[in-house]
Design a protein around this motif. Sequence first.
Motif, short mmCIF file in Angstrom:
data_model
loop_
_atom_site.label_atom_id
_atom_site.label_comp_id
_atom_site.label_asym_id
_atom_site.label_seq_id
_atom_site.Cartn_x
_atom_site.Cartn_y
_atom_site.Cartn_z
N GLU B 10 0.77 -1.32 -0.01
CA GLU B 10 0.03 0.01 -0.08
C GLU B 10 0.99 1.29 -0.08
O GLU B 10 0.57 2.28 -0.59
CB GLU B 10 -1.09 0.15 1.26
CG GLU B 10 -2.17 -0.76 1.05
CD GLU B 10 -3.08 -1.05 2.40
OE1 GLU B 10 -2.39 -0.65 3.40
OE2 GLU B 10 -4.17 -1.64 2.29
N PRO B 14 1.96 2.89 -5.15
CA PRO B 14 1.59 4.37 -5.80
C PRO B 14 2.78 5.03 -5.97
O PRO B 14 2.99 5.61 -7.17
CB PRO B 14 0.52 4.97 -4.85
CG PRO B 14 -0.02 4.04 -4.00
CD PRO B 14 1.10 3.00 -3.80
N LYS B 15 3.77 4.91 -5.04
CA LYS B 15 5.27 5.67 -5.38
C LYS B 15 6.07 5.11 -6.39
O LYS B 15 6.42 5.80 -7.32
CB LYS B 15 5.96 5.43 -4.27
CG LYS B 15 7.23 6.33 -4.02
CD LYS B 15 7.46 7.04 -3.06
CE LYS B 15 8.71 8.26 -3.33
NZ LYS B 15 9.66 8.23 -2.26
N ARG B 17 4.57 3.31 -9.15
CA ARG B 17 4.08 3.72 -10.32
C ARG B 17 4.35 5.15 -10.70
O ARG B 17 4.42 5.54 -11.83
CB ARG B 17 2.45 3.55 -9.99
CG ARG B 17 2.11 1.96 -9.81
CD ARG B 17 0.75 1.78 -9.09
NE ARG B 17 -0.31 2.67 -9.91
CZ ARG B 17 -1.26 2.23 -10.66
NH1 ARG B 17 -1.24 0.83 -10.97
NH2 ARG B 17 -2.16 2.95 -11.20
N ALA B 18 4.32 5.91 -9.56
CA ALA B 18 4.34 7.43 -10.00
C ALA B 18 6.06 7.54 -10.43
O ALA B 18 6.16 8.21 -11.51
CB ALA B 18 4.35 8.29 -8.85
N SER B 65 -4.40 0.92 -16.06
CA SER B 65 -4.98 1.94 -15.06
C SER B 65 -5.59 3.05 -15.67
O SER B 65 -6.79 3.39 -15.53
CB SER B 65 -3.88 2.24 -14.12
OG SER B 65 -3.47 1.01 -13.34
N ASP B 69 -9.42 4.03 -15.91
CA ASP B 69 -9.86 5.24 -15.36
C ASP B 69 -10.46 6.04 -16.44
O ASP B 69 -11.43 6.90 -16.16
CB ASP B 69 -8.48 6.11 -15.00
CG ASP B 69 -8.16 5.57 -13.66
OD1 ASP B 69 -8.35 4.50 -13.05
OD2 ASP B 69 -6.80 6.02 -13.29
#
Lengths: 196, 196
Positions: B10, B14-15, B17-18, B65, B69
């Motif tokens: 978790e 996201p990090k 992916r970024a 993704s 989206d």
Amino acid sequence: MARKTGSHSEITGPKIRAEAQRLFARHGFAAVSMRQIAAAVGVQAGALYLYTPDKEALLFDLLKSHMDDLIAAWRAEAPEGADALARLERFVRFHIRFNLERAEVVFLSYMELRNLSEENFAKIEGLRKTYETELEEILKAGQAEGVFLIPDTKLATMAIIAMLTGVNTWFREGGRLSRAMVADIYWDMVRKAVGA
Amino acid sequence: MARKTGSHSEITGPKIRAEAQRLFARHGFAAVSMRQIAAAVGVQAGALYLYTPDKEALLFDLLKSHMDDLIAAWRAEAPEGADALARLERFVRFHIRFNLERAEVVFLSYMELRNLSEENFAKIEGLRKTYETELEEILKAGQAEGVFLIPDTKLATMAIIAMLTGVNTWFREGGRLSRAMVADIYWDMVRKAVGA
């Protein structure tokens, strides 16, 4: 078999460019080495450096030649003295045809711009701007003639070029529509989009 | 400072992916290593493999993704029960806004498709087709209502999407036109192009 006459650069130049273009388009500029290009041409890597200082110069050469050819071909084909509507129709058909005939280098022109040096990037952008201006001049002329109704000729220029170049991403030879039919349909849409 | 609660995945997902998105967009997928991504995230390369099996899976995850989206956001925004003209206007404004807000991943979606496996490429193409169909349905409805005059709804779909996505290539925040003005002008051109 006797070696053909002609200078070294005359013989290998076009072949180097063709192989570099093919390899860059297939694998991406970053993934292709000078050694691979040399192997595809059938020369030693060292021989490649007689022709080009480095891989970036080879990419720039491909993209610049493409833009030079595009601008020269359009200027040769642009109907002089015709009204804006006739010139716009010619531009639409020209752009679709020219780009479909050169799908590989058009693809590179969009994909590999970021791999040019800042200076070479600026040169390609300048040529692209020159080409866009050819279209924008037609749109402005049509506005002046009262034939087109365009809220912003700059944006219409970008919109039309994006729309037309987009054909390269989906067109397949032998598909539902011929190139001529595609050009007819796009011309119908462009004509309406500019309010003519 | 105490470590935040939450599972490892978790926190870093996201990090990762970024950072992967940023590095792929800046240098190109082929030029970026898993080691570089790990360094940017601030973990060991080994830790990256707890999150993703390989670099291609990371790229696929980003592109999938994005498409998920895009489709979900459009379906949430599409005006139900509205006529085709109103739905088309909403689509034009939605597409420009959504793509400008996600310029980096949109860029990757065009640039790095060739780096996907055949199977993953097919999945992304399927999602793209789903999105295109949303637009084509609007165009067909407008034809049926007698409001649009389109020679080929499939080509009009491709032309409109290319035209709208093209905004990402030239739009600069703080330039001559705001996003809203650009959307107004593109809507004017699209409306005319479909003969409405």
